[in-house]
Scaffold this active site. Structure first.
Site, PDB file in Angstrom:
ATOM      1  NE  ARG A 170      11.829  57.992   9.636  1.00 42.30           N
ATOM      2  CZ  ARG A 170      10.836  57.321   9.238  1.00 42.30           C
ATOM      3  NH1 ARG A 170      10.922  55.970   9.265  1.00 42.30           N
ATOM      4  NH2 ARG A 170       9.534  57.719   8.824  1.00 42.30           N
ATOM      5  NE  ARG A 174       6.860  47.490  10.517  1.00 43.17           N
ATOM      6  CZ  ARG A 174       6.157  47.997   9.742  1.00 43.17           C
ATOM      7  NH1 ARG A 174       5.609  47.267   8.688  1.00 43.17           N
ATOM      8  NH2 ARG A 174       5.929  49.496   9.532  1.00 43.17           N
ATOM      9  NE  ARG A 247      13.717  61.900 -11.486  1.00 42.30           N
ATOM     10  CZ  ARG A 247      14.231  61.547 -12.788  1.00 42.30           C
ATOM     11  NH1 ARG A 247      14.886  62.390 -13.787  1.00 42.30           N
ATOM     12  NH2 ARG A 247      14.111  60.230 -13.312  1.00 42.30           N
ATOM     13  NE  ARG A 278       4.678  53.652  -6.850  1.00 38.86           N
ATOM     14  CZ  ARG A 278       3.985  54.551  -6.243  1.00 38.86           C
ATOM     15  NH1 ARG A 278       4.029  54.030  -5.220  1.00 38.86           N
ATOM     16  NH2 ARG A 278       3.297  55.477  -6.558  1.00 38.86           N
ATOM     17  CD  GLU A 303       4.583  55.850  -9.967  1.00 39.49           C
ATOM     18  OE1 GLU A 303       3.468  55.741  -9.645  1.00 39.49           O
ATOM     19  OE2 GLU A 303       5.524  56.167  -9.065  1.00 39.49           O
ATOM     20  CE1 TYR A 351       6.235  62.796  -2.094  1.00 41.18           C
ATOM     21  CE2 TYR A 351       6.208  62.463   0.268  1.00 41.18           C
ATOM     22  CZ  TYR A 351       5.926  62.145  -1.158  1.00 41.18           C
ATOM     23  OH  TYR A 351       5.059  60.958  -1.322  1.00 41.18           O
ATOM     24  CG  ASP A 353       3.587  61.237   3.238  1.00 40.69           C
ATOM     25  OD1 ASP A 353       3.834  60.853   2.096  1.00 40.69           O
ATOM     26  OD2 ASP A 353       4.303  61.013   4.146  1.00 40.69           O
TER      27      ASP A 353
END
Length: 371
Positions: A170, A174, A247, A278, A303, A351, A353
């Site tokens: 997804r 917004r 990675r 970034r 980065e 992964y 958070d």
């Protein structure tokens, strides 16, 4: 002395476990391969500015138990993540919102117009077979070409047509003029940086830095009843089923003789011609640090995504069929280990958070130390 738990790794997962274990009267010894605690959320104060040494980290969560837990060890500021994307000299707000849509399509002003324009372009893909088609089916071709394609191909080191569709399950759209990247109720950064928070979480737990568990695998486990292992699961088993893919990232930080270099904490560079993904200007994470923020100098980190090889720091698991099959073999093998619990993003090959990491560690503790 024999400890209750040997914690392999001094990052967020084991810091959470250590805090809970200490409160339950359990003893822990932590060993860390690096020369510092806090893992990839390590922050270091340089000339009065807290530098995120392993990339930008913003704590955000919808889980109140998790938020209340971390706030026991740090006061969080009100930082709101509002990054921008830069391509061909133009800036676009992230996540994709009405500001983004209007910047791409100047005639689009209302949410209804934006939905219609996206639907027109997304309709060209019926059954997505790869990441490119999946992205177009979600946000349309214009947004994909400008803000997704180049960034993603740099991030993963391969063409979007070669990446699995489910990597982008997804994409947040917004339909308001709101630049807050996250939808979670709670968001912020520890005042003074993450390292101080992790230090308080460990408390008086003994920590041995520059200590490689795998190089001392025969001796260290004898020091505790159980091991909480947060390193790479394939290295624990000496790669017997093959290497898992990751990675990696490389960082370059420069000091600039100005008070404010880019005006925002994070800029995503989405052009394929720019080698980094970034740039991070660290002082914007803690504007309440007046001396650091107003200093006549600043630090900006570039980065760079990189292929991973043994010896490099693994950051992102490469979730595809091959790696899933290999990980399952390691997971089955791990289940046979009587006194070793595998945790964190490397031990569980997924992964996380930061709030996912804290919640996983809390759940791990509850399973280990049952009432």
């Amino acid at each position: 002395m024999k400890y209750d738990y040997l914690l392999v790794g001094a990052g967020l997962f084991n810091a959470t476990f250590a805090a809970l274990a200490r409160e339950a009267g359990k003893s822990c010894l932590a060993v860390e391969k690096r020369n510092h605690i806090a893992g990839n959320i390590y922050t270091e104060n340089v000339d009065g500015i807290n530098i995120h040494q392993y990339g930008a980290h913003i704590f955000h969560t919808d889980d109140k138990e998790c938020w209340d837990f971390v706030n026991r060890f740090a006061e969080f500021n009100r930082y709101t993540n509002s990054p921008v994307a830069l391509i061909n000299g133009k800036l676009f707000n992230l996540p994709f919102n009405m500001n983004t849509f209007h910047a791409i399509w100047p005639d689009v002003i209302t949410p209804e117009q934006a939905r219609k324009r996206i639907a027109e372009q997304a309709g060209e893909v019926k059954t997505p077979q790869n990441l490119e088609e999946q992205a177009i089916s979600l946000v349309g071709r214009d947004i994909y070409e400008l803000l997704i394609k180049g960034y993603t191909e740099k991030q993963w080191g391969r063409a979007c047509t070669e990446l699995a569709a489910d990597i982008i399950k997804r994409l947040p759209l917004r339909f308001t003029y709101d630049n807050n990247y996250f939808n979670d109720r709670f968001q912020g950064i520890p005042i003074g940086g993450y390292t101080g928070m992790i230090r308080k979480m460990f408390g008086d737990t003994e920590i041995r830095l520059s200590c490689d568990f795998l190089a001392n695998k025969n001796e260290l486990p004898q020091l505790a009843e159980k091991v909480i292992y947060t390193g790479t699961i394939d290295s624990y088993f000496d790669y017997c089923f093959g290497e898992l893919e990751y990675r990696s990232l490389r960082f370059e930080t420069d000091k600039y003789p100005c008070q404010n270099q880019q005006g925002v904490a994070v800029i995503n560079h989405t052009s394929a011609s720019v080698p980094y993904t970034r740039t991070i200007e660290h002082k914007h994470f803690e504007v309440e640090n007046k001396d650091g923020f107003n200093a006549p100098y600043t630090f900006v980190t570039r980065e760079y995504p990189a292929d991973w090889k043994r010896g490099d720091e693994p950051y992102y698991p490469v979730n595809n069929i091959r790696n899933s099959e290999i990980y399952q073999k390691y997971s089955d093998q791990a289940a046979k280990e009587k006194n070793v619990i595998f945790g964190g993003r490397l031990g569980m090959y997924r992964y996380f958070d930061m709030d996912d990491t804290v919640i996983a560690a809390i759940n791990c503790f509850k399973q280990q130390v049952k009432p």
